[in-house]
Structure formats: structure tokens, C-alpha cells
Design an enzyme around this catalytic site. Structure first.
Site, PDB file in Angstrom:
ATOM      1  N   CYS B 160       1.429  -7.246  -6.583  1.00  0.00           N
ATOM      2  CA  CYS B 160       1.439  -7.960  -5.300  1.00  0.00           C
ATOM      3  C   CYS B 160       0.654  -7.277  -4.192  1.00  0.00           C
ATOM      4  O   CYS B 160       0.570  -7.794  -3.090  1.00  0.00           O
ATOM      5  CB  CYS B 160       2.874  -8.191  -4.868  1.00  0.00           C
ATOM      6  SG  CYS B 160       3.818  -8.965  -6.198  1.00  0.00           S
ATOM      7  N   HIS B 293       4.955  -7.137   4.746  1.00  0.00           N
ATOM      8  CA  HIS B 293       5.001  -7.709   3.389  1.00  0.00           C
ATOM      9  C   HIS B 293       6.152  -8.720   3.355  1.00  0.00           C
ATOM     10  O   HIS B 293       5.976  -9.837   2.912  1.00  0.00           O
ATOM     11  CB  HIS B 293       5.182  -6.591   2.362  1.00  0.00           C
ATOM     12  CG  HIS B 293       5.053  -7.032   0.950  1.00  0.00           C
ATOM     13  ND1 HIS B 293       3.979  -7.766   0.489  1.00  0.00           N
ATOM     14  CD2 HIS B 293       5.860  -6.854  -0.136  1.00  0.00           C
ATOM     15  CE1 HIS B 293       4.132  -8.016  -0.806  1.00  0.00           C
ATOM     16  NE2 HIS B 293       5.270  -7.476  -1.203  1.00  0.00           N
ATOM     17  N   HIS B 328       5.387 -16.209  -1.464  1.00  0.00           N
ATOM     18  CA  HIS B 328       4.735 -14.957  -1.857  1.00  0.00           C
ATOM     19  C   HIS B 328       3.635 -15.307  -2.858  1.00  0.00           C
ATOM     20  O   HIS B 328       3.902 -15.724  -3.971  1.00  0.00           O
ATOM     21  CB  HIS B 328       5.767 -14.011  -2.468  1.00  0.00           C
ATOM     22  CG  HIS B 328       5.213 -12.659  -2.793  1.00  0.00           C
ATOM     23  ND1 HIS B 328       3.915 -12.286  -2.502  1.00  0.00           N
ATOM     24  CD2 HIS B 328       5.782 -11.579  -3.378  1.00  0.00           C
ATOM     25  CE1 HIS B 328       3.721 -11.044  -2.900  1.00  0.00           C
ATOM     26  NE2 HIS B 328       4.833 -10.588  -3.442  1.00  0.00           N
TER      27      HIS B 328
END
Lengths: 85, 398, 353
Positions: B160, B293, B328
Site C-alpha cells: 500500500c 494514510h 483504500h
């Protein structure tokens, strides 16, 4: 109950690839996580799937697993009480 | 350390818009792109929400004028849409007028095709054209070929944080004089593979995700692609380029704590933020806004909050996570959030952290929940991935 | 540009290659179309608590990195940079197959967690407790070369020791797919030597090679890494010219090159990229190849670099890798050229230290 405990020990060794561990090395009241067998959070997730697949017990919150997987003793008791298959 | 590396173009496609402008409008209007999944048939469809781009592969192919016989994965289609917008935005018509490279990032690559044709590739010859589309490098090669880039092309996959690392590599290559110009970013489409993967980790939320909320319920997956054009000072000067902002700081550090989970004290994240500040020649008080994040998982938000406290103490900049808009988007996340960070700088706007209600007790970080007008000079953006991979980028106005 | 010294190397492959001192004298040319690695003694290098979840790729990567670090006498590198074209392929295949065969039910997380491309780099970091920079490049046949390029920039930015390597594992499902489209050689064509087979495809294999680069030369230094360049796409007739430019950028000409290491894999459709060079620009240079020993995988060029390091250190070119009759004399400058299926070309320049 004793059969179930043995079954659990065998399954855990196989499922989690505990190559160097023998069934008789896991005591019924040994703690599975941390200092005992040394399992971690990923193993807990594996065990949650095992509960679902083998015993028809579905957990939705991984935190529930913490208590249930404390030892073979506790796990076996929980499964006996809640199993649907 | 002089100023950073100039950003002269950007392009994006996400669940909140197919262009930079559309994304900007959605961010301003507080319109999230979180919905039920339609494009993938999955048994989890009633139990998850996703940031899905509601355009079919056929329509994306048409948009790109690709022949119907193409073997593009959805990742490659999204990537090419965003990369072309970035190039256009930078006013580049002849891609080879300077030494130009491309660095993309992906985690799923062509997994959407492999899972769709898993067995049928053996039986039906017509489906075998997708075999070569599986590898992570394939989408980068396709965009490079389509844009005419024959030189340096590479792909990064660090879960990620992937796109942050591609932006970082691009900036470093320009600083080192290895390239004059580089297109950097990342792309990931939704796939059964990632949906089921995150499902096994029990971190997918059934409802719209709530980053930094004490009662957060996990993340929404999303799909997106975004690219930036970075150029050397010499290019900017020679072509009198309009500069959108600068990549002024960057760093990667490893948490070295656990394969998936972040450490409680956010060690890797702390190191990444501190090192990025050092590269930028800034101190923590110079940061005006943190695009976090903030995936809304129990673990990430606690760990990131702890790290932010360690770096910024009581002097906390404004903070928000835009994951509640887009979900995400994995390897694309840092790229789309780079675009949002630059939009923030350009417009002096902080985009809200949707769905937040209750602060996390231990760290008490209260993100912005409304669109906020504020003079911004430096924006810090975090991206963290599996394998303890922690990256921080800093974008600056000048 | 500074000097970057290769102070430690390692090679896990389809050969008995884990002992650097033996070099490649005992290697045997591969005669099957898919050849798995020769397993090293994993338990010598990896803690039992960590090994249980590791797939082959992770295990060989961790072992290879340990050997290289040990050799360079470096405990904690300042960066870990990994190239892996396909990442942790076996776990990806395993998880995907489970999704499809079990219709998304009863899935467990381990294979998914381990399927991410950066698992090898992450597990190396976890094993060492290394909090430094850690990135994984996944761009097909130039995954390893991008890692080298990044490593060189790390030194310019002030780091002292960088661990850099490549790792790729065979995935049975992916290999079956690639057989369908002729990327894997037919078994029976390998009765002759690899280059004489004159058939399509390559031998599929797996391996991991790691290198410890340092800003200072150590006693066991193998070579210096001088430069790397990558091209997404080249026409056959452009390769010679690009190689000359690469050498010129390093103030060299082809006559300065003592040995060239070529990525020939016996694929009749694409080996002409090399043979064109062999017959022209490189006609008077000692030519070697290695893929009859390593087989093909996305980071097989790292096996090529390991080979080059052993040549430079021993100052000998074994007959079992030489392609022509030209004697090299002393080995100072070595250049590597690799491509796969006409894409992702790379040149790497090494120099004796």
C-alpha cells in the site's frame, strides 16, 4: 472431549506448519499465544477459519478469538458448547 | 537543500472522478465515492462497500481508442487514462524531446484477468492473450509503449505504499541527473483477490469507513490510478513550464515489526516522517497539513496517530485522511493522495476527513471534518504497507 | 560518480551454487524444461518460528541475503533493495486457486499476506530488525537492474552498505500457462545443448542472488559496480549503438571490455538480439553465457552478475560458460547485457577492484 483435544492439536500443528512440534508437547492448559506455543495474530485468523470450517462456529470480531484460543482446554470447551457441525 | 523536484502535470481517475477537476469538485463538495460493488461478482457484495469506478472496461478501452482485441487489465486501463491526462496537463506533446522515464506502481497488476480466466485460459485459445497481462510490469510497459517511452521504465510493488516509492524514485532520479523528466504514480483495480485477501484479515468495513474515529470499523477497498509529471529545473526553465508544486521531501523506512501489522508506537512511520522532513530541510512546525494514510483499520490509525504525536508533539498540523472518499486504493493510494495534496496546496484548501465523530482516546487526534481554507506551504502525505513498508512524501508550494 | 564495491555475493539456484568459492566449476547444464532450485539448508539460516509460513521464494531470498551479508561482514545494511519480477508467485497462485475452487469461502490469510511482492524484502528486514529503506522492484526482466540503479543512488545520498538482490520462484500454475503460449521449451528439444536446440521458449527455473555493495573496498571484494542502464524497448539494430553509448558514458570503448556476459536463453525468436552483437561489435571480445545453468526467470540476470563477480575475482573464464575462442587475459572490465522476449534491455558494467 479428549478426542476433540487431540484433533485440535493435530489440526493446529498441520494448519500452522508447526513442523518441529509434536502433539504430546502441547499440554491442554499451555497458552497457545505469546510465551507458550508462540502463535500470533495471523495464526488467530487461521484458527477463526478453522472454527468456521470444521465446527460451524462463525466469529465476526477477531478479538473474540483471543479468549477462545487461550489454550486447548478452553478451545475444546468452547467448541463443544457452540459447535453446529 | 534547494527546492524540490518540480511537478508540472497530474492526472487521476478514482471513484470520485475521472479527471483532476472532477476529483477536486467531489472533494470540495464532500461527495464520497463509496458504494456497493457492481463490477465484480463476489459473495461478499452485501457485506462490503468499495470505492469503485463505475465505468466498464469496454468503455475505458473506447475512451483510450484501443482496439477491441486488446489485452489490457483494468489496472492498465485506469493507469493509461491517468497517465495521459498527466502528460496533457504538463503540455507534453513530444515525449522524447527530453530523457523521459516512467515509474508505475501496482499490487494486483493483471490479477483481475487471471482470476476471470483462471481455468478458461487452458480451454479457450482466445483467452490466452491475457497470460502476459498478469505480471506487475505489464501495465507500465503498456503505458510506456502507448506514450512512446523507450528508455527507463520500471514498476514498484511494496503493497500500500507502492506509489509513494515510485514518486520518490522519480524525484531521486531527477536529482541524480539520470532523467530529465519522469512520469510517476500507480494504479490498482478492484479484484476478487484483494477483496478476499483483506476479508481474511477481517479488516473490511461493512459500512462507510471512519478514519481516525475511536469506533472505526475497518477499511473500504477502492480502485484508482494517478500519475504526476516530474521535471528537472533545466526542463522547467527551458520550456518556461508552469509548476504545480514541488516534491520536496521523501523517505521510506521499515517498521520491522510484523508482516502485516504496524507497531503500536508507529516506529517505521515515525522514522519515515522524520527522514522526509530532513530531506526537505524542514522542521515539523513547517508542515501545514498532513494527508494521513488513515485507512480506518484499528491497527493503522492507532499506530499512525502514535507516530504523528511522536513527530509533531503538541504542535499538530491539520490532519485528514481522504480514504473515506475513495476507499483504500492500495498501490495507487499514495499517487491519488499526492494529487490531493497538490490540489490542497494550489487552492489553500484542506479536504475533510469524512465520517469522523469520536477521537481515539490515547492520541486524541481530531482531524478536520469540514472543508477548510488555510494558507498552505508544505503538505506531508503518509502511505504505509504490508511488510512494515512506511513512506512519507512532502509537497511544497515553492 | 563514486565507487561501489561488491563485498559479498550469494547464489541460490538450480545448481549447487551456495558456496561462492566453488564458483561454477561443478555446474551441470540443465536438460529439463522446468527446473526447481537446489534447496540450501534453510534451517541453518532461518529461525524455526519464522520459517513455518515462508514459501520457497522467501526462504531462498532470506538465505541468499544472509550469505552475502556474512561474506561482506555487514550486520545491518542501510538499505534493502529487492528485485522480483513475479513476487511471491506460489502464495499468489495458492490464494487465488482457493478463492476460485472454494467459491470465496473458508479462506485463510497466510497465503494472501505472503503473496505481496515485497514479502522477501520485508522478511529480510524483519529477520535482521532492519528499519532502513526497503523497496521492491517488480518490472519483469529489469527488476534486478532497477534495484542496482537504486542502490547506486543510495551511495550518492550517503549510505554505506546496501543489500541488493533478485528473487523469483517457479509457480506451477503460471508455468502451465506459459507452456500454453510457447514461452517454455518443449522437453524433448533439450537433448542437444541449449543454444543448439533452435527452438522457441526458455528453460524455466528459479533462484535468488544477493549482493552487498559498500562505499569501501573490503578484503574479499569481488568487483566494483560502475554503471547500469535500462531500456524498455530496443530494436535489434539499436543494441550495438546503445552499448557503445553506455561504454562511452563510462569513458570506455569496446576494446576495453575483457569479458561480456550475455543473457542468451536459447529462444530462437529472441537470441538474435545477442547473436547480432556477438558477430559484430563483440566479435573480438571474450563472450560468456549462463542461462544453460540458471535457466530463465525474471531476475536470472542476477545469476549473470554473480557469474561475472566470480570471473573477476578468480581472473579465470571457465570453459563451461565461454561462447567463443577468444582468450581474455587479465579481466578488468566486464559488461552484462540482458533482455527477455525483446523487451526490458539492460547493460551493467563491472570493474575489477
Amino acid at each position: 472431549m479428549e478426542d476433540l483435544k487431540l484433533e485440535l492439536k493435530n489440526n493446529i500443528i498441520e494448519l500452522l506448519n508447526l513442523e518441529d512440534v509434536n502433539v504430546d508437547e502441547i499440554k491442554d492448559d499451555d497458552s497457545l499465544f505469546g510465551d507458550g506455543l508462540g502463535l500470533d495474530s495471523i495464526d488467530a485468523l487461521e484458527l477463526i477459519v478453522m472454527l468456521d470450517k470444521d465446527y460451524g462456529i462463525r466469529l465476526t470480531d477477531p478479538k473474540e478469538g483471543k479468549k477462545i484460543f487461550e489454550s486447548i482446554e478452553i478451545m475444546a470447551a468452547y467448541i463443544t458448547e457452540h459447535r453446529t457441525k | 537543500m534547494g527546492k524540490g523536484v518540480a511537478i508540472t502535470g497530474m492526472g487521476i481517475i478514482s471513484s470520485i472522478g475521472n479527471t483532476v477537476e472532477e476529483n477536486f469538485q467531489s472533494l470540495r463538495q464532500k461527495t464520497p465515492g463509496i458504494s456497493k460493488i457492481e463490477g465484480i461478482s463476489t459473495i461478499h457484495k452485501d457485506h462490503i462497500k468499495v470505492g469503485e469506478i463505475k465505468i466498464s472496461n469496454e468503455n475505458l478501452s473506447d475512451l483510450l481508442n484501443l482496439p477491441s482485441s486488446n489485452n489490457y487489465s483494468r489496472t492498465a486501463l485506469l493507469a493509461e487514462v491517468a497517465a495521459k491526462e498527466a502528460l496533457k496537463n504538463a503540455g507534453i506533446t513530444n515525449v522524447n524531446s527530453y530523457k523521459t522515464g516512467l515509474i508505475s506502481a501496482t499490487s494486483v497488476g493483471g490479477m483481475d484477468l487471471t482470476e476471470k480466466f483462471f481455468y478458461s485460459q487452458f480451454e479457450e485459445e482466445e483467452n490466452r492473450k491475457y497470460i502476459e497481462s498478469h505480471s506487475a510490469g505489464d501495465s507500465s510497459t503498456k503505458i510506456a509503449n502507448s506514450l512512446g517511452i523507450t528508455g527507463f521504465v520500471s514498476t514498484i510493488s511494496t503493497a500500500c505504499s507502492s506509489a509513494a516509492n515510485s514518486i520518490m524514485l522519480g524525484a531521486r532520479m531527477i536529482k541524480a541527473g539520470k532523467l530529465d523528466r519522469v512520469i510517476v504514480g500507480g494504479a490498482d483495480c478492484l479484484s476478487k483477490f484483494t477483496i478476499n485477501g483483506f476479508k481474511t484479515l477481517m479488516i473490511l468495513s461493512e459500512t462507510n469507513c471512519k478514519p481516525f474515529d475511536a469506533n472505526r470499523t475497518g477499511l473500504n477497498l477502492g480502485e484508482a490510478a494517478a500519475f504526476l509529471v516530474l521535471e528537472s529545473d533545466a526542463c522547467v526553465k527551458a520550456d518556461n513550464k508552469n509548476v504545480l508544486g514541488y516534491v520536496s521531501g521523501y523517505a521510506n523506512a521499515n517498521d520491522a515489526f510484523h508482516q502485516t501489522a504496524s507497531s503500536v508506537d508507529g516506529e517505521g512511520a515515525t522514522l519515515a516522517m522524520k527522514k522526509a522532513l530532513k530531506v526537505a530541510g524542514l522542521s515539523s512546525v513547517d508542515i501545514d497539513y498532513i494527508n494521513a494514510h488513515g485507512t480506518a483499520t484499528e491497527n493503522n490509525d492507532a499506530s499512525e496517530s502514535a507516530a504523528i504525536r511522536r513527530v509533531f508533539g503538541d504542535h499538530l498540523p491539520k490532519v485528514s485522511s481522504t480514504k473515506a472518499y475513495t476507499g483504500h486504493t492500495l498501490a495507487a493510494a499514495a499517487a491519488i493522495e499526492a494529487v490531493y495534496s497538490i490540489l490542497a496546496l494550489q487552492n489553500n484548501l484542506i479536504f475533510p476527513n469524512l465520517n469522523f465523530e469520536t477521537p481515539i482516546k490515547e492520541t486524541n487526534i481530531i482531524p478536520e471534518t469540514d472543508l477548510l481554507q488555510k494558507d498552505l506551504q508544505h503538505v506531508l502525505s503518509n502511505s504505509f504497507g504490508f511488510g512494515g513498508n512506511c513512506s512519507t512524501l512532502i509537497f511544497s508550494k515553492e | 560518480m563514486g565507487n561501489y564495491y561488491i563485498n559479498g555475493i550469494s547464489c541460490i539456484s538450480a545448481q549447487e551454487s551456495s558456496d561462492n568459492e566453488l564458483g561454477l566449476q561443478n555446474f551441470v547444464a540443465l536438460t529439463e524444461n522446468v527446473v526447481p532450485l537446489q534447496k540450501p539448508d534453510y534451517k541453518k539460516y532461518i529461525k524455526p518460528t519464522m520459517i513455518r509460513r515462508m514459501s520457497v521464494g522467501v526462504k531462498m531470498g532470506v538465505v541468499a541475503s544472509s550469505i552475502a551479508l556474512q561474506e561482506a561482514n555487514v550486520e545491518m545494511p542501510e538499505a534493502i533493495i529487492t528485485g522480483s519480477g513475479m513476487g511471491c508467485l506460489r502464495d499468489s497462485e495458492k490464494f487465488l486457486k482457493n478463492i476460485i475452487d472454494n467459491e470465496e469461502q473458508f479462506l485463510t490469510p497466510t497465503a494472501f499476506i505472503q503473496s505481496t511482492h515485497n514479502t522477501v524484502g520485508a522478511q529480510i528486514a524483519l529477520g535482521l530488525g532492519c528499519k532502513a529503506y526497503n523497496v521492491t522492484y517488480v518490472h519483469d526482466a529489469t527488476s534486478f537492474e532497477t534495484s542496482l540503479l537504486d542502490a547506486m543512488m543510495m551511495f550518492e545520498e550517503g549510505e554505506q552498505n546496501v543489500l541488493v538482490g533478485g528473487v523469483d520462484e517457479i509457480g506451477p500454475y503460471t508455468t502451465d500457462l506459459h507452456k500454453l503460449v510457447g514461452h517454455v521449451k518443449e522437453e524433448e528439444t533439450l537433448k542437444n545443448s541449449l543454444l543448439k536446440s533452435k527452438t522457441k521458449g526458455a528453460i524455466y527455473s528459479e533462484g535468488s542472488q544477493f549482493f552487498v555493495l559498500g562505499d569501501k573496498k573490503k578484503d574479499n571484494c569481488y568487483a566494483q559496480l560502475k554503471d547500469v542502464v535500462i531500456y524498455n524497448k530496443l530494436e535489434q539494430n539499436e543494441v550495438a549503438q546503445k552499448l557503445e553509448v553506455f561504454l562511452k558514458d563510462n569513458n570506455l570503448t569496446i576494446s576495453d571490455i575483457d569479458v561480456v556476459v550475455l543473457g542468451l536463453n536459447g529462444d530462437v525468436d529472441y537470441d538474435s538480439y545477442y547473436t547480432t552483437l556477438q558477430n559484430t561489435l563483440l566479435a573480438n571480445t571474450t563472450q560468456v553465457y549462463y542461462k544453460h545453468f540458471s535457466g530463465e526467470y525474471n531476475t536470472a540476470s542476477a545469476f549473470g552478475m554473480w557469474t561475472a563477480c566470480t570471473l573477476i575475482k578468480s581472473q579465470k573464464v571457465p570453459k563451461n560458460i565461454q561462447l567463443n575462442e577468444i582468450e581474455s587475459g587479465s579481466i578488468k572490465n566486464v559488461v552484462l547485457y540482458n533482455q527477455y522476449r525483446g523487451e526490458n534491455h539492460s547493460f551493467v558494467l563491472l570493474k575489477s577492484c
